[in-house]
Design an enzyme around this catalytic site. Structure first.
Site, mmCIF file in Angstrom:
data_model
loop_
_atom_site.group_PDB
_atom_site.id
_atom_site.type_symbol
_atom_site.label_atom_id
_atom_site.label_comp_id
_atom_site.label_asym_id
_atom_site.label_seq_id
_atom_site.Cartn_x
_atom_site.Cartn_y
_atom_site.Cartn_z
ATOM 1 N N ARG A 45 52.271 42.865 37.172
ATOM 2 C CA ARG A 45 52.742 41.544 36.892
ATOM 3 C C ARG A 45 51.789 40.439 37.331
ATOM 4 N NH1 ARG A 45 58.486 43.021 39.508
ATOM 5 N NH2 ARG A 45 57.440 44.992 39.712
ATOM 6 N N GLU A 101 42.949 40.569 35.345
ATOM 7 C CA GLU A 101 43.631 40.908 36.598
ATOM 8 C C GLU A 101 43.705 39.696 37.507
ATOM 9 O OE1 GLU A 101 45.364 42.724 38.189
ATOM 10 O OE2 GLU A 101 44.790 44.824 38.298
ATOM 11 N N ASP A 102 44.655 39.710 38.423
ATOM 12 C CA ASP A 102 44.694 38.643 39.425
ATOM 13 C C ASP A 102 43.712 38.919 40.563
ATOM 14 O OD1 ASP A 102 46.201 40.826 40.199
ATOM 15 O OD2 ASP A 102 47.770 39.678 41.176
ATOM 16 N N ASP A 105 41.120 44.672 44.397
ATOM 17 C CA ASP A 105 41.211 44.992 45.818
ATOM 18 C C ASP A 105 40.340 46.246 46.056
ATOM 19 O OD1 ASP A 105 42.149 44.964 48.399
ATOM 20 O OD2 ASP A 105 44.247 44.813 47.874
ATOM 21 N N PHE A 154 45.203 38.329 53.535
ATOM 22 C CA PHE A 154 46.187 38.730 52.522
ATOM 23 C C PHE A 154 46.604 37.473 51.759
ATOM 24 C CE2 PHE A 154 50.004 40.042 50.497
ATOM 25 C CZ PHE A 154 49.853 41.401 50.287
ATOM 26 N N ARG A 167 54.951 34.488 44.147
ATOM 27 C CA ARG A 167 54.062 34.432 42.973
ATOM 28 C C ARG A 167 54.031 33.023 42.390
ATOM 29 N NH1 ARG A 167 52.962 39.872 41.344
ATOM 30 N NH2 ARG A 167 54.672 41.317 41.711
HETATM 31 C C1 PRP Z 1 47.877 44.521 42.615
HETATM 32 C C2 PRP Z 1 47.015 43.587 41.802
HETATM 33 C C3 PRP Z 1 46.135 44.530 41.037
HETATM 34 C C4 PRP Z 1 45.975 45.704 41.966
HETATM 35 C C5 PRP Z 1 44.654 45.633 42.622
HETATM 36 O O1 PRP Z 1 48.918 44.923 41.790
HETATM 37 O O2 PRP Z 1 47.774 42.785 40.923
HETATM 38 O O3 PRP Z 1 46.745 44.958 39.847
HETATM 39 O O4 PRP Z 1 47.026 45.619 42.937
HETATM 40 O O5 PRP Z 1 44.534 46.668 43.534
HETATM 41 P P1 PRP Z 1 43.365 47.743 43.495
HETATM 42 O O6 PRP Z 1 42.078 47.036 43.166
HETATM 43 O O7 PRP Z 1 43.398 48.258 44.920
HETATM 44 O O8 PRP Z 1 43.711 48.802 42.519
HETATM 45 P P2 PRP Z 1 50.268 45.531 42.331
HETATM 46 O O9 PRP Z 1 50.211 47.030 42.237
HETATM 47 O O10 PRP Z 1 50.589 44.947 43.677
HETATM 48 O O11 PRP Z 1 51.297 45.011 41.237
HETATM 49 P P3 PRP Z 1 51.586 43.538 40.697
HETATM 50 O O12 PRP Z 1 50.506 43.218 39.686
HETATM 51 O O13 PRP Z 1 52.941 43.675 40.089
HETATM 52 O O14 PRP Z 1 51.552 42.580 41.867
#
Ligand code: PRP
Length: 177
Positions: A45, A101-102, A105, A154, A167
């Site tokens: 999301r 992507e947002d 990580d 964070f 969000r």
């Molecule tokens: C978060 C974020 C990315 C992902 C990045 O999503 O939005 O999609 O983690 O992490 P990575 O680089 O370690 O793979 P999350 O799974 O928290 O879901 P969300 O998008 O619903 O917040």
């Protein structure tokens, strides 16, 4: 309910607007000779607010689609196994895809999704992330279009959550208890 507390601001609304304008210009330049509409794919999301701003800053014909993937299951530690919870609506074969992507990580989500999409024979797959956290990267990942690098903190707001909350903040803040 009580008003939610204020968090310290890491990226202000003004700075977000500047990032969007810059990325919009970069993407418009990059895709200016595209022959069919660019397919902009948001990973739900977290990407939905960034994506809404970004597409209005890109001046080439485009269509949008969304995908939901899950990499964490019920736990908090990545299993490294990306599952498609909701797939794209249309075929990407022969098309140019921009994955949005947002935050990157560990980079595991993006690298798996890119691999998955490349198996569908698109013409190209490029990635655009609002934020990148290099200190957390666990797999080599080349972000073609990056909004801003952040440190170890964070971050929440502008689509990014803590336990699904915050969000809706119009800025990026640093989460603290
Ligand atoms: C978060 C974020 C990315 C992902 C990045 O999503 O939005 O999609 O983690 O992490 P990575 O680089 O370690 O793979 P999350 O799974 O928290 O879901 P969300 O998008 O619903 O917040």
């Amino acid at each position: 309910m009580k008003k939610q507390k204020d968090f310290s601001v890491l990226i202000s609304q003004q700075e977000i607007a500047e990032i969007i304008t810059r990325l919009g210009t970069e993407l418009t330049d990059f895709y200016q000779d595209i022959e069919r509409e660019l397919i902009v794919v948001g990973l739900l999301r977290g990407s939905f607010i960034f994506m809404a701003d970004l597409i209005r800053a890109i001046d080439v014909p485009l269509v949008v689609d969304f995908m939901t993937v899950s990499s964490y299951g019920d736990g908090t530690v990545s299993s490294g196994d990306v599952k498609v919870v909701m797939d794209l609506d249309s075929s990407i074969e022969g098309r140019d895809v921009l994955l949005v992507e947002d935050i990157v990580d560990t980079g595991r989500t993006f690298s798996k999704v890119v691999r998955m999409l490349k198996n569908r024979n698109p013409n190209s797959v490029r990635i655009c992330s609002f934020l990148s956290k290099p200190s957390a990267h666990k797999v080599p990942i080349n972000i073609d279009f990056c909004g801003r690098v952040v440190g170890d903190e964070f971050v929440i707001g502008y689509g990014l959550d803590y336990a699904q909350k915050y969000r809706e903040l119009p800025y990026v803040g640093i989460w603290e208890e």
